[in-house]
Design an enzyme around this catalytic site. Structure first.
Site, PDB file in Angstrom:
ATOM      1  CB  SER A 181      -1.059   0.027   1.161  1.00 28.98           C
ATOM      2  OG  SER A 181      -0.263  -0.175   2.562  1.00 28.98           O
ATOM      3  CG  HIS A 209      -3.555  -0.821  -2.491  1.00 30.05           C
ATOM      4  ND1 HIS A 209      -4.065   0.560  -2.335  1.00 30.05           N
ATOM      5  CD2 HIS A 209      -3.430  -1.141  -1.081  1.00 30.05           C
ATOM      6  CE1 HIS A 209      -4.156   0.904  -1.063  1.00 30.05           C
ATOM      7  NE2 HIS A 209      -3.663   0.067  -0.364  1.00 30.05           N
ATOM      8  CE  LYS A 241      -7.428   0.934   0.772  1.00 28.03           C
ATOM      9  NZ  LYS A 241      -6.966  -0.048   1.527  1.00 28.03           N
TER      10      LYS A 241
END
Ligand SMILES: *Cc1c(COP(=O)(O)O)cnc(C)c1O
Length: 388
Positions: A181, A209, A241
């Site tokens: 991250s 991610h 995200k």
């Protein structure tokens, strides 16, 4: 009042300030987007994790509104009491199909998913091997589990292998981020999967991610490497995200999910997500899967940035993901850089310890499919003025 260590709150705060570790919150007064408003000022935003530009998508908002009209707002209870709604259930089925796993289980946040899953799978007789740069929530899950644990060198499957050799008969769980991250690089997943198989260890990958961003149809880092449920039995995904909404899930074998329903305390003892949010996330998933152009645009912006940054001689690191790092080192200097960019209307966050190792403060720049080429140009020009 004192905090641990014996100093007062006031003293501890002063120390933090002196070390360049003080953290501020900025109050947004606009939707999350590539441009945001903070205290009547517009900023070009290079720090959100809204990689596909879906957080403010009208179709998601419409799904949320329809969901609220049909199911109301609050879930009113935990999943095991009377808070498990049709949209939660449908989203779990969608996510299982999307990730190519037998089943998926929704959690309220990625943080809670990691805590609950690790503590349900590892115990005091287990050994957990974690990458040195794993996300804080994975490490907190390991601590909560009471397992013995070791951190292997970042991205170093040979170091992980040596530690596995010494594990003797203990059950071993290997936990890693898919995409790291705060660095943007990827874990050596094929190597870790082979190791896990050879040593009969369990492999858990947190692809917060990678999902939506990498792999065919945004299926993530595992799909990118062709790793299925057999190779990676435990997959964690987050929905706040690239998906642009909120929440998280774990995907894997049907019996794993059944076990987690029985045992994951952060699943059992908490209120379910608002069902309308699950409706919005189902729409987000459709966008993630079908709108390949978002990933194409994202890759173009990343490439544009990297070419420009190299020409300027900026200290970029090895990363092909939307997370791009400029290593600074000193905490105060990283904060100054971030402030100078903000003066130019550009928002890039300074990441400092303990989020990253001491002496490795950095600017973390993130890209979104909502960025246009001229936004990247503006960023590069502002960075050039900093480093001149
Ligand atoms: C953001 C993040 C989480 C936490 O997810 P939330 O849903 O925001 O709680 C977990 N793991 C990684 C690797 C993350 O980057």
């Amino acid at each position: 009042m004192t905090v641990s260590g014996g100093a007062s709150w006031l003293e501890s705060l002063a120390i933090r300030r002196a070390q360049g570790l003080y953290r501020h919150r900025y109050v947004l007064d606009s939707p999350q987007n590539m441009e945001v408003v903070v205290q009547d000022q517009r900023y070009l935003n290079f720090c959100s994790n809204d990689y596909l530009g879906l957080a403010n998508d009208p179709r998601l908002i419409e799904s949320l509104q329809k969901g609220v009209a049909r199911y109301g707002l609050g879930a009113g209870a935990s999943h095991l009491i009377c808070g498990h709604f049709a949209p939660h259930h449908a989203l779990e089925e969608d996510l299982a199909a999307f990730t190519g796993r037998e089943r998926a289980l929704l959690f309220s946040t990625g943080y809670m998913a990691n805590l609950g899953v690790i503590a349900a799978l590892a115990g005091t007789d287990s050994l957990v091997l974690a990458d040195r740069l794993d996300h804080a929530s994975l490490l907190d899950g390991v601590r909560l589990s009471g397992a013995r644990w070791q951190r292997y060198r970042h991205g170093d499957s040979a170091d992980c292998a040596q530690r596995l050799e010494k594990a003797a008969t203990r059950p071993v769980l290997i936990v890693t981020d898919g995409v790291f991250s705060m660095d943007g690089d990827c874990a050596p997943l094929p190597e870790l999967a082979a190791l896990a198989e050879r040593h009969r260890a369990l492999l858990m990958v947190d692809d917060a991610h990678g999902l939506g961003v990498l792999g065919d149809a945004g299926r993530g880092t595992l799909a990118h490497h062709g790793l299925g449920q057999r190779e990676v039995p435990i997959l964690i995904g987050t929905l706040g995200k690239a998906f642009g909404t909120f929440g998280a899930f774990v995907a894997g074998a049907a019996d794993l999910i059944e076990w987690l329903i029985q045992r994951a305390r952060t699943y059992i003892y908490t209120t379910a997500l608002p069902p309308a949010l699950a409706e919005a996330t189902r729409t987000a998933l459709q966008c993630v899967m079908t709108e390949e152009w978002r990933r194409v645009v994202l890759r173009e912006r990343i490439a544009q940035f990297r070419v420009g940054a190299e020409q300027l001689g900026l200290p970029i690191q090895d990363s092909l993901t939307p997370i791009q790092i400029l290593m600074v080192g000193d905490n105060q200097r990283a904060v100054q850089f971030s402030e100078k960019l903000r003066e130019q209307g550009i928002w890039v966050s300074a990441i400092r310890p303990p989020t990253v190792p001491v002496g490795q403060a950095r600017l973390r720049i993130t890209f979104s499919a909502a960025h246009r080429p001229e936004h990247v140009e503006r960023l590069l020009a502002a960075l050039a003025s900093l480093y001149r």
